[in-house]
Design a protein around this motif. Structure first.
Motif, PDB file in Angstrom:
ATOM      1  N   LYS A 179      28.597  31.608  44.997  1.00 16.07           N
ATOM      2  CA  LYS A 179      29.154  30.792  46.100  1.00 16.07           C
ATOM      3  C   LYS A 179      30.201  29.785  45.409  1.00 16.07           C
ATOM      4  N   ARG A 180      29.915  29.163  44.143  1.00 20.80           N
ATOM      5  CA  ARG A 180      30.718  28.370  43.466  1.00 20.80           C
ATOM      6  C   ARG A 180      32.051  29.060  43.069  1.00 20.80           C
ATOM      7  N   LEU A 181      31.955  30.439  42.610  1.00 19.25           N
ATOM      8  CA  LEU A 181      33.151  31.076  42.212  1.00 19.25           C
ATOM      9  C   LEU A 181      33.784  31.812  43.582  1.00 19.25           C
ATOM     10  N   GLY A 182      33.223  31.767  44.612  1.00 14.44           N
ATOM     11  CA  GLY A 182      33.927  32.687  45.482  1.00 14.44           C
ATOM     12  C   GLY A 182      33.925  34.006  45.641  1.00 14.44           C
ATOM     13  N   VAL A 183      32.764  34.691  45.131  1.00 15.43           N
ATOM     14  CA  VAL A 183      32.717  35.999  44.938  1.00 15.43           C
ATOM     15  C   VAL A 183      31.722  36.450  45.822  1.00 15.43           C
ATOM     16  N   ILE A 184      31.729  37.705  46.183  1.00 14.94           N
ATOM     17  CA  ILE A 184      30.597  38.338  47.007  1.00 14.94           C
ATOM     18  C   ILE A 184      29.437  39.075  46.101  1.00 14.94           C
ATOM     19  N   PRO A 185      28.423  38.564  46.245  1.00 10.09           N
ATOM     20  CA  PRO A 185      27.131  39.082  45.536  1.00 10.09           C
ATOM     21  C   PRO A 185      27.012  40.640  45.446  1.00 10.09           C
ATOM     22  N   ALA A 186      26.874  40.954  43.961  1.00  4.79           N
ATOM     23  CA  ALA A 186      26.446  42.768  44.085  1.00  4.79           C
ATOM     24  C   ALA A 186      25.173  42.844  44.462  1.00  4.79           C
TER      25      ALA A 186
END
Length: 508
Positions: free
Chosen positions: A215-222
């Motif tokens: 969430k902090r880095l703005g990436v979709i979790p794998a």
């Protein structure tokens, strides 16, 4: 004395002092004497203003028990304090009563409710004139039956007066302090022992930290990582994580105690992603096997990973193939190989390590005391670089496997390798496939095999040495009665029938 003289004015020096009361009595012989009734209580006590009422039966603040008719008339003229059980006090509204109560309590704590005339005349306001009666004096002074009766009656009137007022004060305080609060609800009460913010449970799995990092880095979790993040062997190769994706994984792996083997091959981590993994390794003490192949890590990563290798006490297997490391990076890896005390396996294959890198790696291999398996295949080690690596192998006493395939050792390198086989007594497996080794170079290698007693596997495939080179190698093995060679690889080399007969002899 006459009765008129006995009822002398209250507060005169002969019969009363400030805060003190005496009584005249006659003994059996008719003689008159004064009896001390004790001192008045301190003004700071809660019922100080009415202490005289208790002692004299409510006939006046400073009057003493009358002994004559004149005294009774004088006491009847005293001003009696207003009663606190007045009916008007109970009929007032709650808010007015509570305000009146607060004023009454504050006035009691600050001043005494004596008649103004007697207070100013008999008792000076100075606190130095106040006296305290000790318990011994109270026990020693005589008490008349009349005074005890008066006290009993006054205590009854006091209790009757104070009873309703006490209940009224409790009701008013309840309205003020607990208005709008349900006192039966335990959640409405607040104490110093309550923790306002509940503590979050420790997440030993690391899932919460990973999702928060995403969430902090703005990436979709794998999703694959979430399912397998607690597996001992975590294989995340070819997932296209990128720099941001691997940063989130690195944050989660800092305190992960489950993963011991981590494979991040081919995820395009770049230098920034590789540095993030290195920072994680500084804190993580569980990962022992790391594969960062084919991630284009770059020169800066080579500097950082060298520090990690030297400082980490748990990392034993490291694979860094396919990251375009050149000769400048070889200088850092040489330092890591020379000084490491824990690393057992290092793979630097499929890079661009050239002659200068080989010159730096040679002495490091010679001084190495922990690496047992070194892979330098698919590089550009040649000429002086190849010779230095071979010389380092000669003096090494720990390394058991080395892969030098797909380099350019040529004749100079073959000569150095033959000499290394004579001096090395530890090496068990040597792979020199496709190194431009000719028949002449194979002869030098065969001379080394005639002496070596520890080598078990030799791979020389895809070299231009043809049948004469293969024959020279087999001849050296046949001459060595202590040879323990178990596997020979000569594939992709053209041989004749004479070699086939000699090979059959070696196998027998």
């Amino acid at each position: 004395m006459s009765n008129g003289e006995e009822s002398e004015e209250v507060g005169s020096p002969s019969t009363r002092t400030c805060g003190h009361s005496r009584e005249k009595k006659s003994d059996i012989n008719g003689n008159e004497k004064l009896t001390d009734l004790g001192e008045v209580k301190e003004e700071s006590e809660e019922a100080d203003g009415y202490a005289a009422d208790t002692e004299t039966g409510g006939k006046g603040i400073y009057s003493r028990p009358a002994t004559s008719s004149g005294a009774k008339e004088e006491q009847s003229q005293k001003i009696r304090p207003p009663s606190r059980s007045d009916s008007t006090f109970m009929t007032k509204p709650k808010q007015e009563v509570s305000r009146e109560n607060s004023r009454l309590i504050s006035s009691r704590s600050s001043t005494s409710l004596r008649p103004s005339g007697q207070a100013s005349r008999n008792c000076p306001p100075s606190s130095n004139n106040r006296k305290t009666v000790s318990r011994a004096n109270r026990k020693s002074r005589p008490q008349s039956s009349g005074s005890q009766t008066d006290r009993f009656q006054s205590s009854e009137s006091e209790s009757e007066t104070d009873g309703p007022r006490t209940r009224l004060d409790a009701a008013s305080v309840s309205d003020i302090e607990f208005g709008g609060v349900d006192i039966t609800d335990e959640r409405a009460w607040d104490t110093d022992l309550e923790v306002e913010e509940p503590r979050e449970a420790y997440d030993h799995t690391g899932k919460a930290s990973y999702i928060e990092g995403c969430k902090r880095l703005g990436v979709i979790p794998a999703s694959y990582f979430l399912r397998h993040m607690n597996d001992p062997h975590l294989d995340m190769k070819h997932h296209g994580l990128g720099v941001i994706g691997v940063k989130a994984i690195a944050v989660s792996l800092v305190s992960n105690p489950h993963v011991t083997h981590l494979n991040l091959r081919d995820n395009w981590l770049g230098t920034e992603g590789g540095v993030a993994i290195c920072e994680m390794l500084r804190e993580n003490c569980f990962i022992v096997d790391l594969d960062l192949s084919d991630n284009k890590l770059g020169m800066e990563f080579a500097t950082v990973i060298t520090d990690v290798i030297l400082s980490s006490g748990n990392l034993t297997h490291l694979t860094l193939s396919g990251n375009n490391f050149d000769d400048s990076a070889g200088q850092h890896f040489a330092e890591a190989i020379m000084n490491t005390r824990h690393l057992e396996y290092l793979n630097l294959s499929h890079n661009r390590l050239g002659e200068e890198a080989g010159v730096a790696l040679g002495p490091a291999i010679s001084e190495n005391s922990s690496i047992k398996h070194l892979d330098l295949s698919w590089n550009s080690l040649r000429r002086k670089g190849a010779v230095c690596v071979a010389m380092g192998l000669k003096n090494n006493v720990f390394m058991k496997k080395i892969n030098l395939s797909w380099n350019g050792f040529g004749l100079d390198g073959s000569l150095a390798l033959g000499d290394a086989l004579k001096g090395n007594s530890v090496l068990q497996e040597l792979d020199i496939t496709n190194n431009r080794i000719t028949a002449e170079g194979a002869v030098w290698i065969g001379k080394g095999l005639a002496v070596n007693e520890t080598l078990k596997t030799l791979k020389m495939a895809t070299n231009p040495m043809e049948s004469p080179g293969c024959y020279a190698v087999l001849a050296g093995i046949l001459r060595n009665q202590s040879s323990i060679i178990e596997f020979l690889d000569f594939h992709d080399i053209q041989v004749n029938k004479d070699f086939q007969a000699l090979l059959q002899q070696v196998q027998n």
